[in-house]
Motif scaffolding. Sequence first.
Motif, PDB file in Angstrom:
ATOM      1  N   ARG A 184       0.427  -1.800  -9.477  1.00 54.10           N
ATOM      2  CA  ARG A 184       1.403  -0.771  -9.089  1.00 54.10           C
ATOM      3  C   ARG A 184       1.612   0.217 -10.235  1.00 54.10           C
ATOM      4  O   ARG A 184       1.663   1.416 -10.033  1.00 54.10           O
ATOM      5  CB  ARG A 184       2.746  -1.416  -8.700  1.00 54.10           C
TER       6      ARG A 184
ATOM      7  N   LYS B 236       0.935  -8.386   2.341  1.00 57.82           N
ATOM      8  CA  LYS B 236       1.331  -6.983   2.447  1.00 57.82           C
ATOM      9  C   LYS B 236       2.840  -6.748   2.318  1.00 57.82           C
ATOM     10  O   LYS B 236       3.289  -5.885   1.580  1.00 57.82           O
ATOM     11  CB  LYS B 236       0.829  -6.398   3.775  1.00 57.82           C
TER      12      LYS B 236
ATOM     13  N   ASP C 158       0.839  -1.202   0.000  1.00 56.26           N
ATOM     14  CA  ASP C 158       0.000   0.000   0.000  1.00 56.26           C
ATOM     15  C   ASP C 158       0.873   1.250   0.000  1.00 56.26           C
ATOM     16  O   ASP C 158       0.551   2.258   0.618  1.00 56.26           O
ATOM     17  CB  ASP C 158      -0.959  -0.012   1.200  1.00 56.26           C
TER      18      ASP C 158
ATOM     19  N   ARG D  76       0.441   2.268  -5.069  1.00 53.20           N
ATOM     20  CA  ARG D  76      -0.100   0.964  -5.494  1.00 53.20           C
ATOM     21  C   ARG D  76      -1.502   0.798  -4.920  1.00 53.20           C
ATOM     22  O   ARG D  76      -1.767   1.188  -3.784  1.00 53.20           O
ATOM     23  CB  ARG D  76       0.796  -0.180  -5.009  1.00 53.20           C
ATOM     24  N   LYS D  77      -2.395   0.211  -5.710  1.00 59.12           N
ATOM     25  CA  LYS D  77      -3.760  -0.039  -5.241  1.00 59.12           C
ATOM     26  C   LYS D  77      -3.986  -1.548  -5.118  1.00 59.12           C
ATOM     27  O   LYS D  77      -3.207  -2.339  -5.628  1.00 59.12           O
ATOM     28  CB  LYS D  77      -4.771   0.609  -6.186  1.00 59.12           C
ATOM     29  N   PRO D  78      -5.052  -1.960  -4.427  1.00 56.40           N
ATOM     30  CA  PRO D  78      -5.212  -3.387  -4.126  1.00 56.40           C
ATOM     31  C   PRO D  78      -5.389  -4.264  -5.365  1.00 56.40           C
ATOM     32  O   PRO D  78      -6.042  -3.877  -6.333  1.00 56.40           O
ATOM     33  CB  PRO D  78      -6.486  -3.439  -3.268  1.00 56.40           C
TER      34      PRO D  78
ATOM     35  N   ASP E 125      -4.956  -8.607  -2.018  1.00 56.83           N
ATOM     36  CA  ASP E 125      -5.099  -7.676  -0.893  1.00 56.83           C
ATOM     37  C   ASP E 125      -6.542  -7.662  -0.406  1.00 56.83           C
ATOM     38  O   ASP E 125      -6.811  -7.685   0.796  1.00 56.83           O
ATOM     39  CB  ASP E 125      -4.678  -6.265  -1.334  1.00 56.83           C
ATOM     40  N   TYR E 126      -7.452  -7.659  -1.370  1.00 54.62           N
ATOM     41  CA  TYR E 126      -8.866  -7.597  -1.017  1.00 54.62           C
ATOM     42  C   TYR E 126      -9.324  -8.890  -0.349  1.00 54.62           C
ATOM     43  O   TYR E 126     -10.012  -8.866   0.684  1.00 54.62           O
ATOM     44  CB  TYR E 126      -9.698  -7.327  -2.275  1.00 54.62           C
TER      45      TYR E 126
ATOM     46  N   GLU F  69      -8.226  -9.140   3.108  1.00 55.48           N
ATOM     47  CA  GLU F  69      -8.984  -8.219   3.964  1.00 55.48           C
ATOM     48  C   GLU F  69     -10.324  -8.836   4.379  1.00 55.48           C
ATOM     49  O   GLU F  69     -10.729  -8.753   5.540  1.00 55.48           O
ATOM     50  CB  GLU F  69      -9.227  -6.922   3.172  1.00 55.48           C
TER      51      GLU F  69
END
Length: 461
Positions: free
Chosen positions: A84, A52, A25, A29-31, A35-36, A39
Motif C-alpha cells: 500500500r 480482498k 485494490d 494499493r497493488k497486489p 492477492d495473486y 487469483e
Amino acid sequence: MKYQFPENFWWGSAASGPQTEGAADVDGRKPSIWDYWYEIEPGRFFNGVGPKNTSNFYYQYKEDIALMKETGHNSFRTSIQWSRLIPDGIGEVNPKAVEFYNNVIDEMLKQGVEPFMNLYHFDMPLSMQEKGGFESREVIEAYVTFAETCFKLFGDRVKYWFTFNEPIVPVEAGYLYDMHYPNVVDFKRAAQVAFGTTLAHAKAVKAYHALNLDGKIGIILNLTPSYPRSQNPADLRAAHIADLFFNRSFLDPVTRGEFPSDLVEILRERDFLPNYEPEDLEIIKENTVDILGVNYYQPRRVKAKENMPHPDAPFMPEHLFDNYEMPFRKMNPYRGWEIYEQAIYDIAINLRDNYGNIPFFISENGMGVEGEERYRNSDGFIEDTYRIEFIESHLKWLHKAIAEGANCHGYHLWTFMDCWSWANAYKNRYGFVEVNLDENYKRTVKASGKWFKTLTSQNGF
C-alpha cells in the motif's frame, strides 16, 4: 489470589494490515502475493474466501480505535502494508497510504492507545516476489528502503517498531511445507530466505538507529518451546534440534548477533548453508534488537526418530526428530492446538537466563473458536468465557515469571476484532470484538472485551 502487574504494563491486542484493512485494490494499493495466489488458486483458501475485504478497518478505523479505548487498550500493534505504501515495492510512495496511516496513528494517540507498528506480516508485494523475495539482494535493499521510509514518515509519533512478524512462517510455509505462496519445497532455498530475512531485519535496525529517533526497534518471534517426550538422551537431542530450527534460528541472531553453531553445523553437513558476504555477518552481529515481541500459542513436543526418512525425499527439519502427541493433553479442538499455559513461563525464564533478560512482551496469544455465534446471549453479544479463562490462565504463569525477574513489559491478545486469516478465512474467531460480515461489518464487543476493560483498569485480576 490477586495478580498485580507492573506499572505502565502494555495491555492490548495485535492485528495486521493485510488481515484487517481490506480495500485491497483501492487508493493505489497493488497486489501482494496473497492477492495473486487467491487469483490463481482460490481453491487453496478456506471456503474460497480471499483477502480482498477482510475486516474493513480501512474505512472503520475511527470506530475501531474508539472500541480499543472502550475495551481498555493502552497499546495496539498493527502493520504497514508495503504494497500500500510503496505499491511497486520500490520507487514512488503512495500519498493515499501516507494519509491513511497518519490518520490511524493520530487517532490512536488521540484515544490514548500507543501504536506499535510492524513492517512485514507475510505480505510480500507481488512485484518483489517476482524478483525473488528475500532470496534476492535487490528485494532486501528495497525492504530496507521501505522501512526507512516508514521511520521517516511516522517515527516522530510511533515509538515501537518491529521489522517482521514471525519471520520463520514465510520460510516454513512458503519454502518448505507448501502452505503459502510461492509453494516452493526446497530446504536450501528456505535457508536462503531465512538468511535474507535476518539480514533485511538487521539492516532495518541499523537504519532506524542511524536516524536517532526517540523509540525502540525489535522483531516479533513466535516461540514454541520444544519439550522432549522423556529424559532419554535421544529425546533430549531431538528437542534440542527442534529448538534450533524453530526458535533459535531467528532468536539467536536478532538478540545475540550470531547463528547457533550447532544449527550451522547441521546445515553445513548437508550442504544447505546460504550464500552470504562476510560483511553480512558483521551487520547481523552489530544490529541486535532493543526489544522482543513473543507470540506464543502452543508448545512443540518431540521425540527421537522412529523411522528414517526416504533417502530421496526432500529434506525437512522433521528428518531429525518426530513430533510427539502427549497423552491427556489439553486441546483447543477448533485449531488442533494443545493448550499449555506453563510454556509462557518457560519462554520468559529462558529469555531471562539465556538471552540477557532482554526486555520483551507477549505480542500474541489467543484462541480461535469456530461457530462462536452459538454463545450469543439474550443481550446479543457473545459470552466467550472460554477466552477469558484462557487469558487468565496464561497471565497467571506470566505473572509468576515477572515475579521471578523476567523482563516482561506487556500482553497483547491476538486479536482485537475477528479478522481474515491466511488459510482459514473467518472459520476461527479470535477477537475481543465480533465482526458480523453479514451485517456490513457490524462490530459488537464480546464478554472478553468487557472483561479486558476491567482487567486493564485494575492492572491485574
